[in-house]
Scaffold this active site. Structure first.
Site, short mmCIF file in Angstrom:
data_model
loop_
_atom_site.label_atom_id
_atom_site.label_comp_id
_atom_site.label_asym_id
_atom_site.label_seq_id
_atom_site.Cartn_x
_atom_site.Cartn_y
_atom_site.Cartn_z
N ASP A 139 0.88 -1.16 0.00
CA ASP A 139 0.00 0.00 0.00
C ASP A 139 0.93 1.22 0.00
O ASP A 139 2.12 1.10 0.30
CB ASP A 139 -0.87 -0.03 1.27
N LEU A 140 0.40 2.38 -0.35
CA LEU A 140 1.26 3.57 -0.42
C LEU A 140 0.95 4.57 0.70
O LEU A 140 1.80 4.85 1.56
CB LEU A 140 1.07 4.23 -1.79
N ASP A 141 -0.29 5.09 0.66
CA ASP A 141 -0.66 6.13 1.63
C ASP A 141 -0.65 5.58 3.05
O ASP A 141 -1.39 4.64 3.36
CB ASP A 141 -2.07 6.67 1.30
N THR A 162 0.84 10.29 3.64
CA THR A 162 -0.20 11.04 2.93
C THR A 162 -1.57 10.84 3.56
O THR A 162 -2.50 11.56 3.19
CB THR A 162 -0.25 10.59 1.45
N LYS A 191 -9.56 5.27 5.38
CA LYS A 191 -8.24 4.80 4.94
C LYS A 191 -8.39 3.63 3.98
O LYS A 191 -9.08 2.66 4.28
CB LYS A 191 -7.39 4.36 6.14
N SER A 210 -2.30 0.47 -4.35
CA SER A 210 -2.91 1.62 -3.67
C SER A 210 -4.22 1.97 -4.36
O SER A 210 -4.30 1.93 -5.60
CB SER A 210 -1.97 2.83 -3.75
N ALA A 211 -5.22 2.34 -3.57
CA ALA A 211 -6.49 2.78 -4.14
C ALA A 211 -6.36 4.15 -4.80
O ALA A 211 -7.27 4.61 -5.48
CB ALA A 211 -7.55 2.84 -3.04
N LYS A 247 -10.76 -2.09 -1.78
CA LYS A 247 -10.48 -2.76 -0.51
C LYS A 247 -11.73 -2.63 0.36
O LYS A 247 -12.37 -1.58 0.31
CB LYS A 247 -9.29 -2.08 0.19
N GLU A 282 0.24 -2.95 4.77
CA GLU A 282 -0.93 -2.07 4.86
C GLU A 282 -1.04 -1.32 6.19
O GLU A 282 -0.62 -1.84 7.23
CB GLU A 282 -2.20 -2.92 4.76
N ASP A 283 -1.63 -0.14 6.16
CA ASP A 283 -1.91 0.59 7.41
C ASP A 283 -3.41 0.65 7.71
O ASP A 283 -3.81 1.19 8.74
CB ASP A 283 -1.36 2.03 7.34
C1 BG6 Z 1 -5.96 5.42 -0.55
C2 BG6 Z 1 -6.14 6.30 0.67
O1 BG6 Z 1 -4.64 5.02 -0.65
O2 BG6 Z 1 -6.30 6.14 -1.73
C3 BG6 Z 1 -7.54 6.86 0.71
O3 BG6 Z 1 -5.88 5.53 1.83
C4 BG6 Z 1 -7.85 7.58 -0.60
O4 BG6 Z 1 -7.65 7.75 1.79
C5 BG6 Z 1 -7.65 6.62 -1.77
O5 BG6 Z 1 -9.20 8.04 -0.61
C6 BG6 Z 1 -7.92 7.27 -3.13
O6 BG6 Z 1 -6.95 8.25 -3.36
P1 BG6 Z 1 -6.99 9.33 -4.53
O7 BG6 Z 1 -5.61 9.95 -4.47
O8 BG6 Z 1 -7.21 8.60 -5.83
O9 BG6 Z 1 -8.08 10.28 -4.23
MG MG Z 2 -2.94 3.23 3.39
#
Ligand code: BG6
Ligand code: MG
Length: 236
Positions: A13-15, A21, A49, A120-121, A151, A175-176
């Site tokens: 996962d990234l954020d 972030t 998240k 990452s989403a 997810k 993952e967090d």
């Molecule tokens: C996830 C975050 O990685 O990405 C979420 O944990 C976020 O908080 C989701 O809503 C979508 O991100 P983005 O940058 O496409 O709006």
């Molecule tokens: Mg995350």
């Protein structure tokens, strides 16, 4: 749990895992919540998240009982506004914003020949990785616009494993978010959680922060032996 010696790759996962972030998403969504008159709570922040942009907006509106108050076009506008605010924050990121211990971890994972992917989403993952100066580690990023479910559905982690040509059992997911840990487990991968052990109780192991994230610590938790000699940190 699978033996550490069977692990061939990591799906990250990234954020909130590679960089913080998560606090930028929170800040930008909080502005939207204020605008639509929804009370912000830490529980709501936690629930968002790992959840996609539009699904996050729906959860915020639901939290205030306002899910029927906005048209699709108005929701698109709110999400676009959130993203613009989020990107302003993202563009302040530099390599110094990689979470503590994460840069040496990525280096050792890469050097030991493990395959690496991003699950990452976020549609902004390539930009975040670029700003952190670590795009070269991640030619394999799952494109969230190709997903039919977010997810906690396993799809994103299954695609992450497929991107790097591995069976899920050969992958560790990092993952967090609770939804992310559930997705990793549903995909049949080993789940490493970063954060609160209560929130991430479904993970195979949880480290309080990225500072404890080392191949050695993961191997110890999996009860295995390293099949290679770890290089000393000073040599990196
Ligand atoms: C996830 C975050 O990685 O990405 C979420 O944990 C976020 O908080 C989701 O809503 C979508 O991100 P983005 O940058 O496409 O709006
Ligand atoms: Mg995350």
């Amino acid at each position: 749990m699978i033996s550490f010696s069977n692990i061939k790759g990591f799906v990250f996962d990234l954020d909130g895992v590679i960089t913080d972030t998560a606090r930028f998403h929170t800040q930008a969504w909080r502005q939207v919540a204020r605008k639509v008159g929804v009370t912000w709570t830490p529980e709501l922040a936690e629930k968002l998240k790992g959840i996609s942009r539009m699904a996050s907006l729906d959860l915020i509106l639901q939290a205030g009982g306002k899910q029927n108050d906005y048209t699709e076009a108005q929701k698109e506008a709110l999400a676009a506004e959130k993203n613009a605010n989020y990107l302003k924050l993202v563009d302040t990121l530099t390599p110094a914003d990689i979470l503590p211990g994460m840069a040496p971890f990525l280096i050792s994972v890469h050097r030991q020949g493990y395959r690496m992917a991003i699950a990452s989403a976020s549609k902004n993952a390539p930009r975040v990785l670029h700003n952190l100066g670590i795009s070269a580690y991640f030619p394999n990023i799952v494109d969230p616009s190709t997903l039919s479910k977010g997810k906690p559905d396993p799809e994103i982690f299954l695609k992450g494993a497929a991107e790097i040509g591995l069976r899920p059992e050969a992958c560790i997911g990092v993952e967090d978010a609770a939804a992310g840990v559930q997705a990793i487990k549903a995909a049949g991968e080993t789940a490493v959680g970063i954060g609160d052990a209560h929130i991430l109780h479904e993970a195979d192991m949880v480290f309080p922060s990225t500072k404890q994230l080392t191949l050695n610590n993961i191997m110890l938790r999996m009860g295995g032996r390293l099949s290679f000699k770890l290089r000393p940190r000073t040599a990196e």
